[in-house]
Design an enzyme around this catalytic site. Structure first.
Site, short mmCIF file in Angstrom:
data_model
loop_
_atom_site.label_atom_id
_atom_site.label_comp_id
_atom_site.label_asym_id
_atom_site.label_seq_id
_atom_site.Cartn_x
_atom_site.Cartn_y
_atom_site.Cartn_z
N ASP A 93 -35.89 -16.75 13.01
CA ASP A 93 -35.52 -15.36 13.31
C ASP A 93 -36.64 -14.65 14.05
OD1 ASP A 93 -33.65 -13.14 13.07
OD2 ASP A 93 -35.06 -12.26 11.64
N HIS A 147 -34.69 -11.63 15.47
CA HIS A 147 -35.39 -10.82 14.46
C HIS A 147 -34.42 -9.85 13.77
CE1 HIS A 147 -39.75 -9.63 13.42
NE2 HIS A 147 -38.96 -9.28 12.42
N ARG A 180 -43.16 -15.06 10.72
CA ARG A 180 -43.60 -14.55 12.02
C ARG A 180 -43.66 -15.72 12.99
NH1 ARG A 180 -42.44 -10.15 10.61
NH2 ARG A 180 -43.72 -8.26 10.52
N GLU A 189 -42.18 -12.49 21.22
CA GLU A 189 -40.93 -11.73 21.18
C GLU A 189 -41.07 -10.28 21.65
OE1 GLU A 189 -40.21 -10.07 16.74
OE2 GLU A 189 -40.27 -12.25 16.87
#
Length: 334
Positions: A258, A295, A234, A263
């Site tokens: 990622d 992501h 995360r 986000e």
């Protein structure tokens, strides 16, 4: 059962339709769950949400008032859900646990390989007919020391893959995995020692109060100057400001991620004509030794199939009034 699917994405809808098998009445909306969009759940029995949706206390209280009894997560992580409040007000919550640790781990290794072997730069150069190798030198992953912070489902697969690269595996977790120790000669150690020894560090731990900003300036002072850090967990696991500063000062070699701590409302959307006013994100994108993906680690056919199947397994359990193995609020509802 009438179910509202928040944050519905075009690529996942066919998988959800197949898993539902015309049993439940579904409505898909692209909007995230927020305090403002919670009202859209009026008239539904359950909702399904993703990792960027907001299921904080205020939102959960509204959902309860609107008649929502169940929340099915289309993700393994549930840091965006206030489970304490959900339990208190009687909303049942279940996640899509372990839908495809292979998909996430493979993407983590892909980030490592792309950064180390300068694949993005190589592609850009070749596209301009520049075939020079001067800026494309990497290193052998063979025999390097790999530190894995978090050896749950995903961390285990990362260890297995990197063991195949003939790496030395060290790890940090509150629980030591005997199988990793026996099969891959994994050595568990404290965070400072892991940072001091590792040539490559993978972050695959859940986000909670203990792991928020786990990787910060204090911990980064222990890492090797040529370390590559890969975040597949995360965004909030790292202090992004400190990571950027370490990159700029050449305290670390590269950062592959990622995920990003801010986000929400950015990832999963095309913002090319409406760019977010986020200077920190802009800096990450511009830094040459950062590889940021949106992501997407879960975006494989196998993972999407498993997520959809697990989502409707949880919903079907609720309809049948039987416990789901993925229930996160079981002790409350009995």
């Amino acid at each position: 059962m009438k179910i509202l699917i928040y944050s519905a994405k075009d690529f996942e809808i066919p998988f959800l339709e197949k898993a539902n098998n015309d049993i439940h009445q579904l409505k898909y909306i692209p909007e995230r769950l927020t305090a403002e969009t919670a009202r859209l759940a009026i008239g539904f029995d359950a909702i399904s949400i993703f990792s960027a949706d907001d299921a904080s206390s205020v939102v959960l209280e509204k959902l309860k008032d609107f008649g929502i009894k169940y929340i099915a997560l289309r993700s393994t992580g549930y840091d965006n859900v206030n489970l304490k409040t959900a339990k208190k007000i009687g909303i049942q919550v279940a996640n899509a646990a372990g839908y495809s640790p292979e998909a996430i781990a493979e993407h983590a290794v892909a980030l490592l390989l792309a950064l180390n072997r300068k694949l993005i730069l190589a592609n850009q150069q070749v596209s301009s007919y520049n075939f020079s190798l001067s800026n494309l030198v990497g290193f052998d992953i063979n025999k390097k020391t790999v530190g894995i912070i978090g050896t749950g489902r995903i961390g285990k697969v990362i260890a297995r893959i990197l063991h195949g690269f003939n790496c030395r595996i060290i790890a940090n977790d509150i629980y030591e995995d005997k199988k990793l120790i026996e099969e891959y000669d994994t050595k568990y150690t404290d965070l400072e020692n892991l940072c001091q020894q590792s040539d490559i560090i993978f972050l695959s731990t859940p986000l909670n109060s203990e792991t928020h900003h786990l990787i910060d300036a204090d911990l980064l002072q222990y890492v090797k100057k040529d370390v590559i850090i890969i975040n597949i967990a995360r965004g909030g696991i790292v202090n992004t400001k400190d990571i950027i500063q370490a990159l700029e000062l050449k305290r670390i070699a590269a950062y592959g991620t990622d995920v990003y701590d801010n986000e929400s409302e950015v990832f999963f959307y095309d913002r090319s004509t409406n760019k977010p006013k986020d200077l920190q994100l802009q800096k990450l994108i511009e830094l040459p030794n950062v590889l940021l993906t949106p992501h997407q680690a879960f975006a494989t056919k196998e993972a999407l199939t498993n997520i959809a199947d697990t989502t409707f397994y949880n919903i079907n359990c609720w309809q049948k009034k039987v416990p789901s193995k993925n229930e996160l609020t079981l002790e409350l509802v009995g």
